[in-house]
Scaffold this motif. Structure first.
Motif, PDB file in Angstrom:
ATOM      1  N   ARG A 101      16.711  -2.309   4.699  1.00 14.23           N
ATOM      2  CA  ARG A 101      16.778  -0.991   4.334  1.00 14.23           C
ATOM      3  C   ARG A 101      17.312  -0.922   3.042  1.00 14.23           C
ATOM      4  O   ARG A 101      18.514  -1.154   2.854  1.00 14.23           O
ATOM      5  CB  ARG A 101      17.369   0.013   5.539  1.00 14.23           C
ATOM      6  N   LEU A 102      16.421  -0.051   1.946  1.00 17.23           N
ATOM      7  CA  LEU A 102      17.372   0.268   1.010  1.00 17.23           C
ATOM      8  C   LEU A 102      17.844   1.782   0.941  1.00 17.23           C
ATOM      9  O   LEU A 102      17.239   2.693   1.684  1.00 17.23           O
ATOM     10  CB  LEU A 102      16.033   0.424  -0.286  1.00 17.23           C
TER      11      LEU A 102
ATOM     12  N   VAL B 230      14.700   2.718  -9.476  1.00 20.25           N
ATOM     13  CA  VAL B 230      14.565   1.447  -8.542  1.00 20.25           C
ATOM     14  C   VAL B 230      13.775   0.517  -9.635  1.00 20.25           C
ATOM     15  O   VAL B 230      12.891   1.117 -10.337  1.00 20.25           O
ATOM     16  CB  VAL B 230      14.040   1.663  -7.221  1.00 20.25           C
TER      17      VAL B 230
ATOM     18  N   LEU C 194      13.060   2.325   3.598  1.00 22.78           N
ATOM     19  CA  LEU C 194      14.012   3.457   2.963  1.00 22.78           C
ATOM     20  C   LEU C 194      14.765   4.098   4.177  1.00 22.78           C
ATOM     21  O   LEU C 194      14.151   4.588   5.026  1.00 22.78           O
ATOM     22  CB  LEU C 194      12.943   4.494   2.479  1.00 22.78           C
TER      23      LEU C 194
ATOM     24  N   HIS D 173      15.790  -5.159  -8.011  1.00 23.40           N
ATOM     25  CA  HIS D 173      16.310  -4.417  -6.782  1.00 23.40           C
ATOM     26  C   HIS D 173      15.552  -5.250  -5.540  1.00 23.40           C
ATOM     27  O   HIS D 173      15.842  -5.593  -4.704  1.00 23.40           O
ATOM     28  CB  HIS D 173      16.309  -2.903  -6.698  1.00 23.40           C
ATOM     29  N   LEU D 174      14.025  -4.918  -5.964  1.00 27.68           N
ATOM     30  CA  LEU D 174      13.018  -5.040  -4.804  1.00 27.68           C
ATOM     31  C   LEU D 174      13.093  -6.612  -4.563  1.00 27.68           C
ATOM     32  O   LEU D 174      12.821  -7.112  -3.549  1.00 27.68           O
ATOM     33  CB  LEU D 174      11.608  -4.682  -5.172  1.00 27.68           C
TER      34      LEU D 174
ATOM     35  N   PHE E  39      19.737   3.480  -7.385  1.00 27.05           N
ATOM     36  CA  PHE E  39      18.338   3.190  -7.789  1.00 27.05           C
ATOM     37  C   PHE E  39      17.826   4.355  -8.678  1.00 27.05           C
ATOM     38  O   PHE E  39      17.009   5.230  -8.519  1.00 27.05           O
ATOM     39  CB  PHE E  39      17.688   3.389  -6.436  1.00 27.05           C
TER      40      PHE E  39
ATOM     41  N   PHE F 177      20.943  -2.685   1.746  1.00 29.30           N
ATOM     42  CA  PHE F 177      20.942  -2.837   0.423  1.00 29.30           C
ATOM     43  C   PHE F 177      21.172  -1.143  -0.201  1.00 29.30           C
ATOM     44  O   PHE F 177      20.414  -0.570  -0.193  1.00 29.30           O
ATOM     45  CB  PHE F 177      19.720  -3.618  -0.118  1.00 29.30           C
TER      46      PHE F 177
ATOM     47  N   LEU G  52      11.683   5.698  -4.897  1.00 27.54           N
ATOM     48  CA  LEU G  52      11.879   4.618  -4.050  1.00 27.54           C
ATOM     49  C   LEU G  52      10.593   4.672  -2.758  1.00 27.54           C
ATOM     50  O   LEU G  52      10.009   3.678  -2.720  1.00 27.54           O
ATOM     51  CB  LEU G  52      12.989   4.953  -2.933  1.00 27.54           C
TER      52      LEU G  52
ATOM     53  N   LEU H 268      10.302  -4.103   3.502  1.00 23.85           N
ATOM     54  CA  LEU H 268      11.359  -3.157   3.067  1.00 23.85           C
ATOM     55  C   LEU H 268      11.217  -1.833   3.544  1.00 23.85           C
ATOM     56  O   LEU H 268      10.112  -1.215   3.335  1.00 23.85           O
ATOM     57  CB  LEU H 268      11.898  -3.360   1.645  1.00 23.85           C
TER      58      LEU H 268
ATOM     59  N   ALA I 107      16.150  -7.785  -2.428  1.00 26.54           N
ATOM     60  CA  ALA I 107      16.183  -7.317  -0.925  1.00 26.54           C
ATOM     61  C   ALA I 107      14.877  -8.081  -0.506  1.00 26.54           C
ATOM     62  O   ALA I 107      15.189  -8.380   0.867  1.00 26.54           O
ATOM     63  CB  ALA I 107      15.802  -5.834  -1.344  1.00 26.54           C
TER      64      ALA I 107
END
Length: 210
Positions: free
Chosen positions: A34-35, A14, A70, A18-19, A11, A7, A58, A68, A22
């Protein structure tokens, strides 16, 4: 082998929207998500915050959970952050593991304008994050490319590394990073639009204040 879903975005900053999508995509696909922040987005203006500031935000937002993750590889690469380059890297690393590129409806509709966009289907599946009540016009060239690729259930990804399109119904949260930046710039506090971790360190939101 569980899928790996990506994703991306600037951000900047962020936010909860977003969260939320995801997290829901991770549940719907039973996937690692993964962001992946973009250092130099090719299709939009430069972010307000630096790469380092956005990465710090993030990390703070994702603290305290393990669903989730990074992935900062695009921040470490010079030049435009083309998705096709990132997926080539991931495919080389992950072998035949299913990869899923998560895109919102509007981004997906604009896919034919992306760099080497048809190659994306050779490298990954695409998960379209659909929100109830949202209607986006898709071009004829996009329809021709995706008609035979659409699947109705995540089970259709099993044993397939790439090439399918799956629509994922996610919760509609009308939260805009642009609006959040406006609120911060005017001295207001978007307390419940941002992850709590971003308020723990005043420096994380300082790039957006005037």
């Amino acid at each position: 082998m569980r899928p790996l879903a990506i994703f991306g975005g600037t951000f900047d900053p962020v936010h909860i929207g977003h969260l939320t999508v995801a997290w829901e995509a991770s549940e719907l696909l039973d996937a690692e998500v993964r962001l992946m922040p973009s250092r130099t987005p090719p299709h939009r203006a430069e972010p307000c915050a630096t790469a380092e500031q956005r990465l710090a935000g993030l990390r703070a937002a994702l603290a305290g959970q393990d669903r989730l993750q990074l992935d900062a590889r695009e921040m470490e690469r010079e030049g435009p952050s083309y998705t096709v380059d990132t997926l080539r890297e991931l495919r080389a690393e992950q072998g035949q593991r299913p990869l899923v590129l998560l895109l919102g409806e509007d981004a997906f509709a604009g896919l034919p304008a992306w760099h080497q966009w048809r190659e994306l289907f050779e490298l990954a599946h695409i998960g379209v994050l659909s929100r109830p009540g949202l209607s986006v016009v898709r071009s004829e060239v996009l329809w021709r490319e995706i008609t035979e690729r659409r699947i109705a259930h995540s089970r259709g990804l099993d044993g397939r590394p790439a090439g399918a399109i799956i629509e994922l119904q996610v919760t509609a949260l009308e939260i805009s990073a642009t609006r959040i930046r406006e609120l911060l710039a005017s001295g207001r506090n978007p307390r419940y639009l941002l992850p709590a971790g971003l308020f723990a360190d005043p420096a994380l939101l300082q790039p957006y204040r005037r």
